[in-house]
Enzyme design. Sequence first.
Site, short mmCIF file in Angstrom:
data_model
loop_
_atom_site.label_atom_id
_atom_site.label_comp_id
_atom_site.label_asym_id
_atom_site.label_seq_id
_atom_site.Cartn_x
_atom_site.Cartn_y
_atom_site.Cartn_z
N GLN A 237 -2.88 34.57 61.38
CA GLN A 237 -1.47 34.16 61.29
C GLN A 237 -0.85 33.12 62.57
O GLN A 237 -0.11 32.49 62.58
CB GLN A 237 -0.27 35.28 61.15
CG GLN A 237 -0.49 36.12 60.13
CD GLN A 237 0.48 36.98 59.85
OE1 GLN A 237 0.32 38.28 59.29
NE2 GLN A 237 1.81 36.80 60.02
N ARG A 384 6.78 42.38 57.91
CA ARG A 384 7.95 41.85 57.55
C ARG A 384 9.13 42.55 58.55
O ARG A 384 10.09 42.96 57.92
CB ARG A 384 8.29 42.22 56.12
CG ARG A 384 8.09 40.85 55.25
CD ARG A 384 8.79 40.90 53.94
NE ARG A 384 9.05 39.92 53.27
CZ ARG A 384 8.66 39.23 52.21
NH1 ARG A 384 7.55 40.11 51.65
NH2 ARG A 384 8.94 38.23 51.94
N CYS A 385 8.80 42.40 59.89
CA CYS A 385 9.71 43.18 60.72
C CYS A 385 10.47 42.31 61.68
O CYS A 385 11.42 43.04 62.39
CB CYS A 385 8.94 44.22 61.38
SG CYS A 385 7.62 43.16 62.23
N GLU A 760 11.88 37.84 56.71
CA GLU A 760 11.95 39.41 56.99
C GLU A 760 13.32 40.01 56.43
O GLU A 760 13.26 41.09 56.54
CB GLU A 760 11.55 39.26 58.47
CG GLU A 760 10.32 38.59 58.75
CD GLU A 760 9.68 39.21 59.93
OE1 GLU A 760 8.36 39.47 59.69
OE2 GLU A 760 10.31 39.15 61.06
#
Length: 806
Positions: A237, A384-385, A760
Site C-alpha cells: 500500500q 478501514r480505520c 474509511e
Amino acid sequence: MNDQTPTSVERATKLKGLGHSRKRVEDVRFTQGKGNYVDDIKMPGMLFGDFVRSPYAHARIKSINIDAAMALPGVVAVLTAKDLEPLGLHWMPTLAGDKQMVLADGKVLFQGQEVAFVVADDRYINADAIDLVEVEYEELPVVTDPFKALEPDAPVLREDLAGQTSGAHGARKHHNHIFLWEVGDEAATDEVMADADVVAEETVYYHRTHPCPLETCGCVASMDKVNGKLTLWGTFQAPHVVRTVASLLSGIEEHNIRVVSPDIGGGFGNKVGVYPGYVCSIVASIVTGRPVKWIEDRMDNLMATAFARDYWMKGKISATKDGKITGLHCQVTADHGAFDACADPTKFPAGFMSICTGSYDIPVAYLGVDGVYTNKAPGGVSYRCSFRVTEAAYFIERMIEVLAIKLGMDAAELRAKNFIKKDQFPYQSALGWEYDSGDYHTAWEKALKAVDYDALRVEQAERVEAFKRGETRKLLGIGLSHFTEIVGAGPVKNCDILGMGMFDSCEIRIHPTGSAIARLGTISQGQGHATTFAQILASEIGISADSITIEEGDTDTAPYGLGTYGSRSTPVAGAAAAMAGRKIRAKAQMTAAYLLEVHDGDLEWDVDRFIVKGAPEQFKTMTEIAYASYNQAIPGLEPGLEAVSYYDPPNMTYPFGAYICVMEIDVDTGTHEVRRFYALDDCGTRINPMIIEGQVHGGATEAYAIAMGQELAYDEIGNVKTGTLMDFFLPTSWETPTYETDFTETPSPHHPIGAKGVGESPNVGGVPAFSNAVHDAFRPFGLKQSHMPHDQWRIWKIANDLGLHS
Ligand code: MCN
Ligand code: CUM
C-alpha cells in the site's frame, strides 16, 4: 458561434470530470480476468518461499534441524535466524519504532510466528519440506489478556527489552508495557466529573479482528546481480516507503531498487506493514541469484499479518441534568501483540484515537492509552480505520448511548443537543484537533427524516408492549451513529512514517495530441484511482478523463509519495493532482496568450479552453495548446507541457456522516435481520458519486461483519480459534444488508477542490450503527453494554441474561 458549437455545459459533460458517475476504467480488465496480481507474476527460474510457523504462542526454541528438509529434492535453501544474523536481518524495525523478529530468534511469541523460510522449486515441495524441518520447542506460559500481561508476576514476553525502562514512545512501567500516550487535561476533566450532575461510566471493548483482503499478502523478489538491481513486486500500500526501508536494510542504493505494486486484490490496511516474507524473499533471491516468490495462504494471512482493533476503552462522560455534555475521560488498554508493529504516524502511537470526542462540543477531555505486549500476532491499526478512528467513533457513540440511558433521554436528541454547530467551524477540539468544516445538524435532521425516526420509536414502543403481552418474540432496535472522521495524513509538520513526511505527489505529462499521463505516489487496491484521479485532472486541465491515463505503484516512474491508507489519497494526492493541473493551466495560459496575440491577463478559462475576455469566439482549446507546446517556438517559454506537485496539506480533512440501522432481533434464536440501513456521508466535494456509493457499500459491509460476527479469537493458550474462513465470518451477498446511501456536501475549506476522504467512513460510522441497534433493541429491558461481535450466540445470551427466555 453557430448553433453547432457545444455549450460550456455540454463540453463539461464530455470531460467526465468532478461530480460525474464515470464508470470504473479498471473494471474492464478486472471483470475479464485480465488483472495482473502478484501471484500472476511468473519468471524463468523462479523459486518459491514459505514459512515454518510456530504452533505455540510462547515457547523457547531449543533446536532447529534442517537436514531432512535440505535432503528433499527440489529444496534449495532453508533460512533460520542464524543465517540472517550476520546480515543484521534476523530482526527488523517496525513502523511503530519497535523491532520485530524476521525469523524466530531464541523464542516464539505468537502462534503462526515465522520460524524458518524454506526455498524450493515449487510450492508442493515447500509444503513437504516444511514438515521435515524439526523444531524442538519448550513451552512457556502464555498471556493473551492485556490486563493479565500487566500483572507484576506476568511472564516476561520481550526478553530483548529486559531492563529497558523506556521505548520509542516514552516510559515503560512494566516489562510487558509498551507506552502510555496521554492527550488532554486529566486534572481538569476529573474536576468537571466530580461536580457534574450526571456521570455515565462504561467499559467499551472493540474486539480484535482482521481486514482479510481476498488476495493475501505476497511478493516476488528478483535480484539481478549483473546490473546490481533489485526488483520487488508486492502487495504494497506504500511502495515508496517499502523501497526506502529495503534500501536502509539492505544497503542497496534506492535507485537500484524498483518496487512495484501491481493490481492489488484489496488492501484495507493489511498491506501497509513490512512483513518477514518480504525480507526473507529478498535475502533468498540475493543468496540464490534467482527470483523468489512468497504468497501467504489464508491461514497465514489471518494468523500472522496485521490485525485490527483489540482496544479496551474505559470511559466516563459527564453532563448536566438536561443533557449538555461537560467532559469525557477515556483510558485505553491496547493489546498490540508480540511486537509493536502498528502503522501510525510516528508522533501518534495510538493513531488518531484522540478524535474520540467525536461530533460533539465537549469542553474538556482526557485520553490515556497504554500499549501492552501479549502473545498474539503483531500489526494493528489496519482495516478501514484511519488510524484508530474506528475505535474512537465506536467508543464515543457507545458512551452517548450509555449517557442517554442514564439521563433517560432520547439518544437522537442527546446527539443533536451536543453537536458542534455549523458556525463553530473551524472547531478546536479539547484533544487538540482543528475540525475543518461540518454541518452536523443538517445531516442529522436529513437522516432522521429519511427513516421517519419518530414513527420508528412509536413502533418500537408498541413492539415492546406486544412482546410483554406474549404476542411476538421479536424486538426492534434503532441504531444511531453520527461520526466525525479525520483523514488525510498529513501535514508534514506533525505526521511522518519512519521519519518520512506524509506529503503526496502527482506528476502530469501532456502529450502533443492532447492526451495525458499522470503518475501519483498513491496506489489503488480497488478504490478506483485510475477513474477518479483522471476526473480531478479533467476538470482542472480541460482534457477528457478518458484521455488521461493514471499510473501508480511503480517507484521507477511514480513520484515519491507515502501511499494509500487512512483515506489519504483524495485529501493529499488528490490535492497534488489538482495543484499539478493548475500548474499546467498556468503555462497553457501563457501559450494561449501568445497564440491569440493577447496579454495573458486578457484570457479566461472556460472548461477546456482559454477564451479572450469579451470575445468568446476567440479561443484556444487545450488540445491546440498542447500541440503548440511541442511544435512551436514560444518566446520565453520552454517547450513541453509537464508539471509535478508535491503537496503538503495544511490540515487533515474531517468527513462526517449520519448512519441509522433498523434491526429486528429474534430473542429465542439470537438471529437478526437488518430491515433498513441508511447511510448519509459528507465527504466534501464529491468526485465520483458512484464510486463513493461503492465505497460506502463495501465499508458498511465490513462494518456489518465486524459488528455482527467477525472476530480474531484466541483461547487461553494462544491458539487462533478463527484461522480459516470456516470460523472467520466474511459476509457473502446472502448476509449483506441492502443500503440506502445519501449525502450532504460541505467542502473542505483548505483542500484545492474541497474534497475529503470517504473510503474509511462507512466502517467508522457503520460499526456503532449496527452495534447500537442491537443494544437499542434490549434497552427497554435494561441492557447497558454488551461486547461485540453480536453473533447469534451472544445475542441469545443477552436475552437469556436479561431473563427474556423465562
Ligand atoms: N472519492 C470521491 N470523492 C471524494 C472522496 C473520495 O469520489 N470526496 C473516491 C476517490 O477518488 C477514491 C475513493 O473514493 O476513488 C476512495 O478515496 P479516499 O477516501 O481518498 O481513500 P483512498 O483512495 O486513500 O483509499 C484508502 C481507503 C482505505 S484507508 C481503506 S482501508 C480501504 C478503502 O479505501 N481499502 C479498500 N476502500 C477500499 N476499497 C477497495 N475496493 N479496496 C480496498 O482495499
Ligand atoms: Cu487503517 S486501514 Mo486503511 O488505512 O489502509
